[in-house]
Design a protein around this motif. Structure first.
Motif, PDB file in Angstrom:
ATOM      1  N   LEU A 158     -19.284 -41.156  89.386  1.00 27.74           N
ATOM      2  CA  LEU A 158     -20.661 -41.570  89.630  1.00 27.74           C
ATOM      3  C   LEU A 158     -21.659 -40.466  89.304  1.00 27.74           C
ATOM      4  O   LEU A 158     -22.767 -40.741  88.829  1.00 27.74           O
ATOM      5  N   PHE A 159     -21.304 -39.198  89.562  1.00 29.88           N
ATOM      6  CA  PHE A 159     -22.206 -38.071  89.313  1.00 29.88           C
ATOM      7  C   PHE A 159     -21.899 -37.355  87.996  1.00 29.88           C
ATOM      8  O   PHE A 159     -22.351 -36.224  87.802  1.00 29.88           O
ATOM      9  N   ASP A 160     -21.150 -38.005  87.123  1.00 37.96           N
ATOM     10  CA  ASP A 160     -20.854 -37.396  85.829  1.00 37.96           C
ATOM     11  C   ASP A 160     -22.143 -37.154  85.049  1.00 37.96           C
ATOM     12  O   ASP A 160     -23.066 -37.979  85.071  1.00 37.96           O
ATOM     13  N   ALA A 161     -22.191 -36.003  84.356  1.00 37.71           N
ATOM     14  CA  ALA A 161     -23.434 -35.618  83.667  1.00 37.71           C
ATOM     15  C   ALA A 161     -23.774 -36.570  82.529  1.00 37.71           C
ATOM     16  O   ALA A 161     -24.960 -36.845  82.276  1.00 37.71           O
ATOM     17  N   ASP A 162     -22.784 -37.099  81.821  1.00 37.34           N
ATOM     18  CA  ASP A 162     -23.042 -37.911  80.634  1.00 37.34           C
ATOM     19  C   ASP A 162     -22.938 -39.412  80.893  1.00 37.34           C
ATOM     20  O   ASP A 162     -23.759 -40.180  80.385  1.00 37.34           O
ATOM     21  N   ALA A 163     -21.943 -39.822  81.664  1.00 33.68           N
ATOM     22  CA  ALA A 163     -21.711 -41.262  81.851  1.00 33.68           C
ATOM     23  C   ALA A 163     -21.875 -41.706  83.300  1.00 33.68           C
ATOM     24  O   ALA A 163     -21.495 -42.827  83.633  1.00 33.68           O
ATOM     25  N   GLY A 164     -22.428 -40.853  84.151  1.00 35.71           N
ATOM     26  CA  GLY A 164     -22.536 -41.202  85.568  1.00 35.71           C
ATOM     27  C   GLY A 164     -23.670 -42.177  85.850  1.00 35.71           C
ATOM     28  O   GLY A 164     -24.734 -42.141  85.216  1.00 35.71           O
ATOM     29  N   MET A 165     -23.437 -43.047  86.837  1.00 39.81           N
ATOM     30  CA  MET A 165     -24.441 -44.046  87.203  1.00 39.81           C
ATOM     31  C   MET A 165     -25.595 -43.443  87.994  1.00 39.81           C
ATOM     32  O   MET A 165     -26.682 -44.032  88.042  1.00 39.81           O
ATOM     33  N   ILE A 166     -25.393 -42.282  88.613  1.00 38.27           N
ATOM     34  CA  ILE A 166     -26.480 -41.672  89.380  1.00 38.27           C
ATOM     35  C   ILE A 166     -27.599 -41.229  88.450  1.00 38.27           C
ATOM     36  O   ILE A 166     -28.783 -41.530  88.694  1.00 38.27           O
ATOM     37  N   ASN A 167     -27.257 -40.519  87.383  1.00 36.79           N
ATOM     38  CA  ASN A 167     -28.282 -40.108  86.417  1.00 36.79           C
ATOM     39  C   ASN A 167     -28.945 -41.319  85.771  1.00 36.79           C
ATOM     40  O   ASN A 167     -30.168 -41.330  85.548  1.00 36.79           O
ATOM     41  N   TRP A 168     -28.144 -42.345  85.474  1.00 36.61           N
ATOM     42  CA  TRP A 168     -28.708 -43.560  84.884  1.00 36.61           C
ATOM     43  C   TRP A 168     -29.688 -44.234  85.844  1.00 36.61           C
ATOM     44  O   TRP A 168     -30.773 -44.667  85.449  1.00 36.61           O
ATOM     45  N   GLY A 169     -29.319 -44.315  87.125  1.00 43.38           N
ATOM     46  CA  GLY A 169     -30.210 -44.937  88.100  1.00 43.38           C
ATOM     47  C   GLY A 169     -31.474 -44.135  88.332  1.00 43.38           C
ATOM     48  O   GLY A 169     -32.569 -44.701  88.488  1.00 43.38           O
ATOM     49  N   LEU A 170     -31.363 -42.799  88.356  1.00 42.30           N
ATOM     50  CA  LEU A 170     -32.552 -41.961  88.540  1.00 42.30           C
ATOM     51  C   LEU A 170     -33.501 -42.071  87.357  1.00 42.30           C
ATOM     52  O   LEU A 170     -34.730 -41.986  87.523  1.00 42.30           O
ATOM     53  N   ASN A 171     -32.968 -42.266  86.153  1.00 43.93           N
ATOM     54  CA  ASN A 171     -33.824 -42.430  84.974  1.00 43.93           C
ATOM     55  C   ASN A 171     -34.567 -43.762  84.986  1.00 43.93           C
ATOM     56  O   ASN A 171     -35.562 -43.917  84.271  1.00 43.93           O
ATOM     57  N   LEU A 172     -34.116 -44.724  85.784  1.00 41.42           N
ATOM     58  CA  LEU A 172     -34.808 -46.008  85.887  1.00 41.42           C
ATOM     59  C   LEU A 172     -36.046 -45.931  86.778  1.00 41.42           C
ATOM     60  O   LEU A 172     -36.901 -46.833  86.723  1.00 41.42           O
ATOM     61  N   LEU A 173     -36.144 -44.887  87.584  1.00 39.06           N
ATOM     62  CA  LEU A 173     -37.304 -44.743  88.462  1.00 39.06           C
ATOM     63  C   LEU A 173     -38.559 -44.481  87.631  1.00 39.06           C
ATOM     64  O   LEU A 173     -38.489 -43.849  86.572  1.00 39.06           O
ATOM     65  N   PRO A 174     -39.722 -44.959  88.086  1.00 36.47           N
ATOM     66  CA  PRO A 174     -40.969 -44.616  87.392  1.00 36.47           C
ATOM     67  C   PRO A 174     -41.159 -43.101  87.359  1.00 36.47           C
ATOM     68  O   PRO A 174     -40.796 -42.398  88.310  1.00 36.47           O
ATOM     69  N   ASP A 175     -41.695 -42.612  86.258  1.00 36.76           N
ATOM     70  CA  ASP A 175     -41.823 -41.160  86.087  1.00 36.76           C
ATOM     71  C   ASP A 175     -42.663 -40.536  87.201  1.00 36.76           C
ATOM     72  O   ASP A 175     -42.315 -39.474  87.720  1.00 36.76           O
ATOM     73  N   TRP A 176     -43.753 -41.194  87.602  1.00 39.85           N
ATOM     74  CA  TRP A 176     -44.620 -40.620  88.638  1.00 39.85           C
ATOM     75  C   TRP A 176     -43.890 -40.551  89.982  1.00 39.85           C
ATOM     76  O   TRP A 176     -44.047 -39.582  90.734  1.00 39.85           O
ATOM     77  N   PHE A 177     -43.071 -41.583  90.255  1.00 40.53           N
ATOM     78  CA  PHE A 177     -42.338 -41.607  91.526  1.00 40.53           C
ATOM     79  C   PHE A 177     -41.233 -40.553  91.535  1.00 40.53           C
ATOM     80  O   PHE A 177     -41.017 -39.860  92.544  1.00 40.53           O
ATOM     81  N   SER A 178     -40.553 -40.394  90.403  1.00 40.10           N
ATOM     82  CA  SER A 178     -39.494 -39.399  90.320  1.00 40.10           C
ATOM     83  C   SER A 178     -40.060 -37.990  90.419  1.00 40.10           C
ATOM     84  O   SER A 178     -39.474 -37.111  91.069  1.00 40.10           O
ATOM     85  N   ARG A 179     -41.214 -37.755  89.781  1.00 37.64           N
ATOM     86  CA  ARG A 179     -41.841 -36.430  89.883  1.00 37.64           C
ATOM     87  C   ARG A 179     -42.314 -36.164  91.309  1.00 37.64           C
ATOM     88  O   ARG A 179     -42.262 -35.026  91.783  1.00 37.64           O
ATOM     89  N   LEU A 180     -42.802 -37.210  91.979  1.00 35.03           N
ATOM     90  CA  LEU A 180     -43.279 -37.048  93.344  1.00 35.03           C
ATOM     91  C   LEU A 180     -42.138 -36.673  94.292  1.00 35.03           C
ATOM     92  O   LEU A 180     -42.303 -35.818  95.177  1.00 35.03           O
ATOM     93  N   LEU A 181     -40.968 -37.296  94.105  1.00 34.77           N
ATOM     94  CA  LEU A 181     -39.845 -37.048  95.000  1.00 34.77           C
ATOM     95  C   LEU A 181     -39.043 -35.803  94.625  1.00 34.77           C
ATOM     96  O   LEU A 181     -38.664 -35.012  95.502  1.00 34.77           O
ATOM     97  N   PHE A 182     -38.777 -35.642  93.327  1.00 33.04           N
ATOM     98  CA  PHE A 182     -37.832 -34.605  92.885  1.00 33.04           C
ATOM     99  C   PHE A 182     -38.462 -33.536  92.004  1.00 33.04           C
ATOM    100  O   PHE A 182     -37.814 -32.540  91.678  1.00 33.04           O
ATOM    101  N   GLY A 183     -39.707 -33.735  91.584  1.00 34.67           N
ATOM    102  CA  GLY A 183     -40.346 -32.749  90.721  1.00 34.67           C
ATOM    103  C   GLY A 183     -39.930 -32.838  89.280  1.00 34.67           C
ATOM    104  O   GLY A 183     -40.234 -31.929  88.487  1.00 34.67           O
TER     105      GLY A 183
END
Length: 336
Positions: A158-183
């Motif tokens: 799930l946390f794999d750098a290339d094929a993990g679903m966590i990175n894929w799910g985080l990239n689906l977040l709106p850019d403003w929301f992701s920057r607000l939460l994680f910078g």
């Protein structure tokens, strides 16, 4: 005449009724052992199994911690006694102290999160209907039934750098929301398992995910034993949910929480399989805990099994100290 002759010949005279009852009620001896010895005799098989599976390996580990055991000893050369040298080496090693910090910090965070989440889920299950509660229990217990190695494999994927679903799910977040939460907004190729801090973040998620179902089901079993009249009286008095939990639920479930806390401390202090899989072996020394450090010293080339045994002894003593202090505090609280 007849009666006198019969008595003289010793026949016909029946014993007193009281004497007959006394002899008939006398228990027959099942064995020649005294009654107080029988429970201890029955405990002997279990004690022998415990001694063979636990005490003897523990004794061998302590003995090995005072010896130099390497490749030569594996090939048959007698082990050399080195006294306290193995302990001196590990205490002078900075990796030991960083591993100790990682072990204690991880245990504190994971035990707290597991107990809080498990208690919340157990309380929720107690409010559901019987059919829905059974459905949810079966669902969450499937996570607890997953073997530790499989847990590590699942969350490493799930946390794999290339094929993990966590990175894929985080990239689906709106850019403003992701920057607000994680910078940051772009999570493509994020190497979660290369850094010690992020590795332990993944490890905490892995262990909490697999551990909280046991806590939840145990809390649910404890809640079933609390009389419903207490909660009805609290509702009549206008007590809030938090006050009801603090004044009724928590005091009555103290023995349950005590056992669950001790078990969680023991399990989380010696986590190994999940960390080994997440790190793909003892690769990152900054992310070692005491179990991983002991394994690396004992089996990584060149093997130093005496040093690994010394680390294991320190971990065992640390667990004994922590659990004994906690049990002592529980006893004091109960006495007060």
């Amino acid at each position: 005449m007849t009666n006198t002759s019969t008595i003289a010949r010793g026949g016909g005279a029946s014993p007193a009724p009281g004497r007959r009852r006394q002899s008939s009620q006398r228990p027959a001896k099942a064995s020649g052992l005294p009654a107080w010895v029988v429970p201890y005799v029955l405990l002997v098989p279990g004690l022998l199994v415990i001694a063979a599976l636990l005490l003897y390996p523990l004794f061998q580990m302590v003995v090995m911690s005072f010896q130099k055991v390497g490749l030569r000893q594996i090939r048959g050369v007698p082990a050399e006694w080195v006294g306290w040298d193995n302990y001196t080496q590990i205490f002078d090693n900075e990796i030991f102290w960083s591993s100790l910090r990682n072990t204690v910090g991880f245990a504190v965070v994971t035990v707290s999160l597991t107990l809080i989440l498990g208690t919340a889920v157990g309380t929720l299950l107690n409010r559901l209907s019987k059919r829905m509660s059974t459905f949810v229990v079966v669902g969450i217990m499937s996570a607890w039934a997953v073997p530790p190695v499989a847990q590590g494999v699942i969350w490493r994927w799930l946390f794999d750098a290339d094929a993990g679903m966590i990175n894929w799910g985080l990239n689906l977040l709106p850019d403003w929301f992701s920057r607000l939460l994680f910078g940051r907004a772009d999570w493509t190729g994020e190497p979660w398992l290369n850094d010690a801090l992020s590795t332990y973040l993944v490890l905490i998620i892995t262990v909490v995910w697999a551990s909280f179902p046991f806590i939840a089901v145990s809390v649910l079993a404890g809640l079933k034993g609390i009389p419903a009249e207490l909660y009805e009286a609290a509702r009549v008095d206008g007590s809030s949910a938090w006050r009801t939990f603090r004044k009724i639920t928590f005091p009555l479930l103290k023995p349950v929480f005590a056992v669950l806390t001790i078990l969680s401390i023991i399990w989380n202090f010696k986590v190994f399989s999940q960390l080994y899989v997440l790190m793909n072996g003892p690769t990152n020394r900054e992310a070692f805990n005491l179990s991983m450090f002991s394994f690396a010293e004992a089996f990584r080339s060149p093997p130093k099994m005496g040093t690994g045994a010394a680390i294991a002894v320190v971990l065992t003593l640390l667990l004994l100290v922590v659990t004994s202090l906690y049990v002592r505090q529980i006893v004091k609280t109960e006495e007060m």
